[in-house]
Write a protein that holds these residues in place. Sequence first.
Motif, PDB file in Angstrom:
ATOM      1  N   PRO A 173       0.839  -1.207   0.000  1.00 30.00           N
ATOM      2  CA  PRO A 173       0.000   0.000   0.000  1.00 30.00           C
ATOM      3  C   PRO A 173       0.869   1.251   0.000  1.00 30.00           C
ATOM      4  O   PRO A 173       1.895   1.314   0.682  1.00 30.00           O
ATOM      5  CB  PRO A 173      -0.799  -0.114   1.307  1.00 30.00           C
ATOM      6  N   THR A 174       0.448   2.221  -0.761  1.00 29.69           N
ATOM      7  CA  THR A 174       1.237   3.447  -0.895  1.00 29.69           C
ATOM      8  C   THR A 174       1.454   4.143   0.443  1.00 29.69           C
ATOM      9  O   THR A 174       2.565   4.598   0.742  1.00 29.69           O
ATOM     10  CB  THR A 174       0.542   4.422  -1.872  1.00 29.69           C
ATOM     11  N   HIS A 175       0.413   4.202   1.282  1.00 28.54           N
ATOM     12  CA  HIS A 175       0.563   4.911   2.552  1.00 28.54           C
ATOM     13  C   HIS A 175       1.544   4.204   3.481  1.00 28.54           C
ATOM     14  O   HIS A 175       2.235   4.853   4.272  1.00 28.54           O
ATOM     15  CB  HIS A 175      -0.795   5.080   3.247  1.00 28.54           C
ATOM     16  N   ASP A 176       1.647   2.857   3.378  1.00 34.50           N
ATOM     17  CA  ASP A 176       2.630   2.134   4.192  1.00 34.50           C
ATOM     18  C   ASP A 176       4.054   2.456   3.752  1.00 34.50           C
ATOM     19  O   ASP A 176       4.969   2.559   4.584  1.00 34.50           O
ATOM     20  CB  ASP A 176       2.384   0.629   4.098  1.00 34.50           C
ATOM     21  N   ILE A 177       4.234   2.608   2.445  1.00 32.32           N
ATOM     22  CA  ILE A 177       5.559   2.967   1.930  1.00 32.32           C
ATOM     23  C   ILE A 177       5.955   4.357   2.432  1.00 32.32           C
ATOM     24  O   ILE A 177       7.099   4.576   2.864  1.00 32.32           O
ATOM     25  CB  ILE A 177       5.560   2.934   0.386  1.00 32.32           C
TER      26      ILE A 177
END
Length: 450
Positions: free
Chosen positions: A227-231
């Motif tokens: 997920p982008t927000h985790d990155i």
Amino acid sequence: MLNTSEVVFLQLGAMAALAFYVAANLGANDVANSMGTSVGSKALTLRQAIIVAGILEFSGAVLFGQGVSETLATGVVNAQVFAAQPQVFLIGMVSVLIACGIWLQIATSRGLPVSSSHAVVGAIAGFSCVAAGINAVDWRTIGTISLTWVATPVASGALAALFYSVVKYSILDRPDPLSQMREWIPWLSAVMLSVFGIIVLPSVVDVALVQTGAIALAHDRFGWNLPTHDIVIGIGAIAAIALTLNSWKKLESVEKEEERRKKEEGISTNSSPNPTLPHSPIEQQMARFQVLSACFVAFSHGSNDVGNAVAPLAAIAYIRRTGSFPSGDFSVPLWILVVGGAGIVIGLAIWGKNVIATVGEKIIQLQPSGGFCAELATATTVLLASRFGLPVSTSHALVGAVVGVGLIKAWKTVRLETLLSIGSAWLVTIPIAAGLGASIFSIAQWIGRF
């Protein structure tokens, strides 16, 4: 005789020169938002600030300026009014470029930080009223922007006062500020990178990993679902840890140098360093945080506010290409972003020192600790406003933040005459830009009849 394509090329070249002129004035005026406090606190020299801001503003504008596809041009006017007469809208956008460039240059020459967004809005409203009457303007948007004149500096000033109060009470005024600074470094690193990371990192990750297909490739090849927000969170956490370790190392070397200097001067090493001195280890460490925060602000400013200069040019290019009013597929081409980014850099280098001096030195005398708190409050205010969809001015937020720091540090040192000049420029920006936009549009229409 020139053929049709050559005429169109020359006309577009002239419009690009106008947009470059506006971007240059925007760079001279608005880049004080990121670098004014750093220069005022002596964390950076004026030359260093211009070089750093130039690189980061240009990078932000060119690499991440595509987000200006939802422009002020189509948000302030009633699209239905101009859908049937796109050529009138084109002339209006030319008037907007000229009006904004003139007003920003006047404000910059007097060292006054004004809102380029408000100048664009005012100019668009001015020509729209002349072209199609008052119903051509979305007055609700104008009203919302006007309310931010008061709300933005007050909110940013309150946050800056809060941040500086914490730093002053927890670090600067303590008997052993170096020890306190060591304990607070992880928290300061985390807060700073959290605020600025939310502004900058999502765009960076989107361009670097999502649009390039790197995340999709990792999913196809390794089965990783990232997920982008985790990155974004992971990058921010790693950066915070790295900044903390590096800051501890720098602080330790500064402490050793301070002890060596005191021994050479015959001063007891048990005495606490005065955190108010420019060469104190506390302010040296705060200067590093401030420079890093200024870099984030410059990068995000280039990616966001470049639209104020190039959105009218993008609208003009769209109408010239399609013959219709900008619609859902309206976006800003790369070459236009390059024009805007280059203009910002040139304007900053030639004229930027006036507004930088006003923000950084003529309201209060700043030190790195106060400058860092002002920039952090500015970024937080703009971020929160963006989350609620409220249009705000970075110039208003920064001035309010500097005043907030001054009220906590020593309220009597706040220069009221400077604030009155800045406030007056804020109040007249939309009316003056509207008047210029209306006048220039009227002249253009009159000339077009012959």
